[in-house]
Every structure is written in structure tokens, then in C-alpha cells.
Design a protein around this motif. Structure first.
Motif, PDB file in Angstrom:
ATOM      1  N   GLY A   6       9.675   6.145   8.116  1.00 58.57           N
ATOM      2  CA  GLY A   6       8.645   7.080   7.698  1.00 58.57           C
ATOM      3  C   GLY A   6       7.813   6.548   6.547  1.00 58.57           C
ATOM      4  N   PHE A   7       8.455   5.868   5.610  1.00 55.76           N
ATOM      5  CA  PHE A   7       7.731   5.330   4.464  1.00 55.76           C
ATOM      6  C   PHE A   7       6.744   4.255   4.916  1.00 55.76           C
ATOM      7  N   LEU A   8       7.162   3.394   5.832  1.00 54.09           N
ATOM      8  CA  LEU A   8       6.255   2.367   6.336  1.00 54.09           C
ATOM      9  C   LEU A   8       5.049   2.987   7.033  1.00 54.09           C
ATOM     10  N   ARG A   9       5.274   4.038   7.819  1.00 47.89           N
ATOM     11  CA  ARG A   9       4.162   4.662   8.541  1.00 47.89           C
ATOM     12  C   ARG A   9       3.133   5.257   7.583  1.00 47.89           C
ATOM     13  N   THR A  10       3.602   5.945   6.546  1.00 48.34           N
ATOM     14  CA  THR A  10       2.649   6.553   5.616  1.00 48.34           C
ATOM     15  C   THR A  10       1.900   5.498   4.816  1.00 48.34           C
ATOM     16  N   ARG A  11       2.582   4.420   4.417  1.00 47.04           N
ATOM     17  CA  ARG A  11       1.887   3.379   3.651  1.00 47.04           C
ATOM     18  C   ARG A  11       0.881   2.642   4.534  1.00 47.04           C
ATOM     19  N   ARG A  12       1.235   2.387   5.782  1.00 52.11           N
ATOM     20  CA  ARG A  12       0.322   1.685   6.701  1.00 52.11           C
ATOM     21  C   ARG A  12      -0.967   2.468   6.905  1.00 52.11           C
ATOM     22  N   SER A  13      -0.846   3.781   6.978  1.00 49.75           N
ATOM     23  CA  SER A  13      -2.020   4.610   7.258  1.00 49.75           C
ATOM     24  C   SER A  13      -3.016   4.631   6.097  1.00 49.75           C
ATOM     25  N   ARG A  14      -2.608   4.139   4.928  1.00 51.35           N
ATOM     26  CA  ARG A  14      -3.477   4.209   3.755  1.00 51.35           C
ATOM     27  C   ARG A  14      -4.141   2.889   3.388  1.00 51.35           C
ATOM     28  N   VAL A  15      -3.841   1.857   4.125  1.00 50.91           N
ATOM     29  CA  VAL A  15      -4.427   0.554   3.821  1.00 50.91           C
ATOM     30  C   VAL A  15      -5.823   0.483   4.425  1.00 50.91           C
ATOM     31  N   ASP A  16      -6.789   0.067   3.631  1.00 52.79           N
ATOM     32  CA  ASP A  16      -8.156  -0.121   4.110  1.00 52.79           C
ATOM     33  C   ASP A  16      -8.211  -1.413   4.927  1.00 52.79           C
ATOM     34  N   PRO A  17      -8.486  -1.322   6.229  1.00 49.44           N
ATOM     35  CA  PRO A  17      -8.501  -2.548   7.049  1.00 49.44           C
ATOM     36  C   PRO A  17      -9.466  -3.603   6.522  1.00 49.44           C
ATOM     37  N   ALA A  18     -10.643  -3.174   6.073  1.00 49.67           N
ATOM     38  CA  ALA A  18     -11.622  -4.135   5.574  1.00 49.67           C
ATOM     39  C   ALA A  18     -11.076  -4.898   4.374  1.00 49.67           C
ATOM     40  N   VAL A  71       1.416  -6.740   2.041  1.00 47.15           N
ATOM     41  CA  VAL A  71       0.400  -6.318   3.006  1.00 47.15           C
ATOM     42  C   VAL A  71       0.031  -4.848   2.809  1.00 47.15           C
ATOM     43  N   LEU A  72       1.018  -4.023   2.495  1.00 43.66           N
ATOM     44  CA  LEU A  72       0.782  -2.591   2.340  1.00 43.66           C
ATOM     45  C   LEU A  72       0.265  -2.223   0.951  1.00 43.66           C
ATOM     46  N   GLY A  73       0.162  -3.212   0.077  1.00 40.72           N
ATOM     47  CA  GLY A  73      -0.403  -2.977  -1.251  1.00 40.72           C
ATOM     48  C   GLY A  73       0.453  -2.086  -2.122  1.00 40.72           C
ATOM     49  N   LEU A  74       1.780  -2.232  -2.054  1.00 43.74           N
ATOM     50  CA  LEU A  74       2.678  -1.367  -2.804  1.00 43.74           C
ATOM     51  C   LEU A  74       2.704  -1.752  -4.273  1.00 43.74           C
ATOM     52  N   ASP A  75       2.767  -0.745  -5.146  1.00 39.81           N
ATOM     53  CA  ASP A  75       2.965  -1.037  -6.559  1.00 39.81           C
ATOM     54  C   ASP A  75       4.455  -1.266  -6.818  1.00 39.81           C
ATOM     55  N   GLU A  76       4.811  -1.514  -8.073  1.00 37.90           N
ATOM     56  CA  GLU A  76       6.190  -1.887  -8.379  1.00 37.90           C
ATOM     57  C   GLU A  76       7.173  -0.769  -8.026  1.00 37.90           C
ATOM     58  N   THR A  77       6.814   0.472  -8.323  1.00 39.21           N
ATOM     59  CA  THR A  77       7.690   1.594  -8.000  1.00 39.21           C
ATOM     60  C   THR A  77       7.880   1.720  -6.492  1.00 39.21           C
ATOM     61  N   GLU A  78       6.792   1.611  -5.734  1.00 42.48           N
ATOM     62  CA  GLU A  78       6.874   1.699  -4.275  1.00 42.48           C
ATOM     63  C   GLU A  78       7.652   0.530  -3.693  1.00 42.48           C
TER      64      GLU A  78
END
Length: 293
Positions: A6-18, A71-78
Motif C-alpha cells: 500500500g505504501f508503494l502504491r500511494t508514493r508511486r501515484s504522487r511522483v511527477d512523471p516529467a 525513484v519515488l522521491g522519499l524523504d528520510e522519514t519515508e
């Protein structure tokens, strides 16, 4: 309560493809990245990434997790949360006991000019000094901060920055769910909040995680007015999931004056105890019930 898929799905949906270097045209209807795009950018097979999002792949390597975090642009906490979720099947954190050592209660009693509390991973207040009780306007035993913010106070209550507080609470509970996935009390609390608060449901679905260690915390007290406080969270070694929270005012500020005035008032449970307790010395403690309060 929380899982890697679930965490991967929510993070993937927020990445700007461009921003990730993926060409975008008007026909694209997917929010964020596609699964195959995440797989390609992180250097894993599409089949393996699909199995990760379906909860069928176990024990991804540290290298794979680091690549996904990049790739998902996670910060340190994420990023830490991602690694913790991946380790859940290998090592389950033991739910800490709800207890307050007498030595910790004594430390709280020494703090007389700032509200101070001991709070566990469920945001149950395990103990607090007298000024903390005066701040909340109620006895501390039985208080759960998450329940208080979402179900008792809502937008018009004690918390001047209510919306920010709700973000902090949900982010904290998401982290706790990843750290203590087998805690029935935490699961019960999350279910109660989801049933009782539309805002909690919306924020929980976002799967955001937050680790607040310090920052401004403003209260709108009915007796002394606006209190502009600074919150410091102190993790306690050997006390898993428990933090000491101290809310201090800037020296010689209106808030410092207001706290001194507040300290002269009677706490909600002072009447019966007035002959037994010194103003700065009484500590309220509680062992919360399994439901989280």
C-alpha cells in the motif's frame, strides 16, 4: 494496519512523471508513475515490482529498497518507514508495556514552569505534570492526544493550529503502525478515529508519515488566551515508543507570563488533592486501556 504494498502504491501515484524524465502527453490518464516505469527507473524487473505491490514478494534487498526510495522521491522519514515495512515479515517489534517508572515521574515533577508529559506510540498520555493538566483543562489520566484532536476538539477547540496538528498526528500514527503492526490497541484506536472523523479517513488514505521532533505548537486556552509554545520531543532510551514532550515559552514573552498565570489557577482535579499536593509537585500517571486511551 500498514503494509509495504500500500505504501508503494500511494508514493508511486504522487511522483511527477516529467520530473522523473518520463515523456507525458494528453492521453496519459495514470496519476503518477506506472508500475513498469518504477521498475525500469529502479532497475528491477516489472514482474518483481508488481509482486511487491501485490504483497507477494518477500524480503526485498536493501539495495532494491534504496533504489525504490530514490525513484519515488522519499524523504528520510519515508525511507526509514519503507525499510521498516519491508522488515515486518522478518522481525515483529514487541508492543511496549504501558508503564511509567517512578524515576521518570520524578523528572516530570521537577519541571514546574512548562507543561511536560510522557506519551507512548499510540499518543496516550502516560504521565504529566500539573501545568500540563492545566493546559488541557482536564485530568491527564485517560487522555489520548489523537482522540482529543480528532474527536473532542475539532477545529474550534484548544489547538490554534488544528489542521497542522491533525497532519502531525496521522503521520505519527502511520509510523507507529509500521513499527508496531501487531498492536491491537493501536489498531483499535485507528479504527475508532476512522469511524468518527472524516478528516482522519482522508489523511489516513494518503499514507503520509511524519516524525515530529520539535517545532511550534500553539494553544488557544479559554482562561489565559493564546499560548505560543515550542515543543521538544525527547526519545527515552530503554522506553520503547515513549517520548517526553516539553512545551516551553520564550523567556520574557507574553506566553511565559500567561503560563505563570495559569500555574496559579486550580487544576481540574486540584480540589480533592489541594491539601496533599504541592503546586509543582503532583504527577498524574495512567496505564492506558488497550483501545488507546
Amino acid at each position: 494496519m500498514d503494509d509495504l504494498a500500500g505504501f508503494l502504491r500511494t508514493r508511486r501515484s504522487r511522483v511527477d512523471p516529467a520530473a522523473a524524465g518520463i515523456p507525458v502527453d494528453r492521453r496519459r490518464r495514470v496519476a503518477g508513475l506506472r508500475r513498469e516505469e518504477v521498475a525500469h527507473l529502479s532497475g528491477v524487473s516489472v514482474d518483481y515490482y508488481v509482486r511487491l505491490e501485490q504483497g507477494r514478494a518477500t524480503q526485498p534487498s536493501e539495495q532494491v529498497l534504496d533504489a525504490l526510495a530514490r525513484v519515488l522521491g522519499l524523504d528520510e522519514t519515508e525511507r526509514e518507514h519503507l525499510h521498516r515495512l519491508a522488515r515486518q515479515r522478518r522481525r515483529r517489534a514487541k508492543v511496549p508495556a504501558a508503564r511509567v517508572r517512578p524515576e521518570l515521574a520524578h523528572v516530570l515533577s521537577l519541571i514546574s514552569d512548562a507543561p511536560a508529559m510522557l506519551v507512548n506510540h499510540r499518543l496516550d498520555v502516560l504521565a504529566g505534570n500539573r501545568l500540563a493538566g492545566l493546559l488541557y483543562g482536564r485530568p491527564l489520566p485517560g487522555l489520548n492526544s489523537a482522540r482529543h484532536i480528532f474527536l473532542a476538539e475539532a477545529e474550534r477547540g484548544l489547538y490554534a493550529g488544528w489542521e497542522t496538528c491533525t497532519l502531525d498526528v496521522v503521520g505519527h500514527l502511520r509510523l507507529a503502525a509500521g513499527q508496531f503492526p501487531d498492536d491491537p490497541g493501536l489498531a483499535s484506536l485507528i479504527g475508532e478515529l476512522a469511524m468518527g472523523s472524516e478528516r482522519f479517513r482522508r489523511l489516513w488514505a494518503r499514507a503520509d508519515v511524519r516524525a515530529r521532533t520539535h517545532g511550534r505548537k500553539d494553544y488557544r486556552h479559554p482562561l489565559v488566551g493564546l499560548l505560543e509554545l515550542h515543543q521538544e520531543n525527547f526519545a527515552l532510551p530503554g522506553e520503547s515508543g515513549v517520548e517526553m514532550i516539553v512545551l516551553s515559552a520564550a523567556p520574557d514573552s507574553p506566553t511565559a507570563d500567561a503560563l505563570r498565570l495559569l500555574a496559579t489557577l486550580a487544576a481540574p482535579d486540584d480540589t480533592a488533592a489541594s491539601g496533599r499536593s504541592a503546586a509543582a509537585g503532583r504527577i498524574d500517571t495512567v496505564a492506558p486501556r488497550q483501545g488507546g486511551s
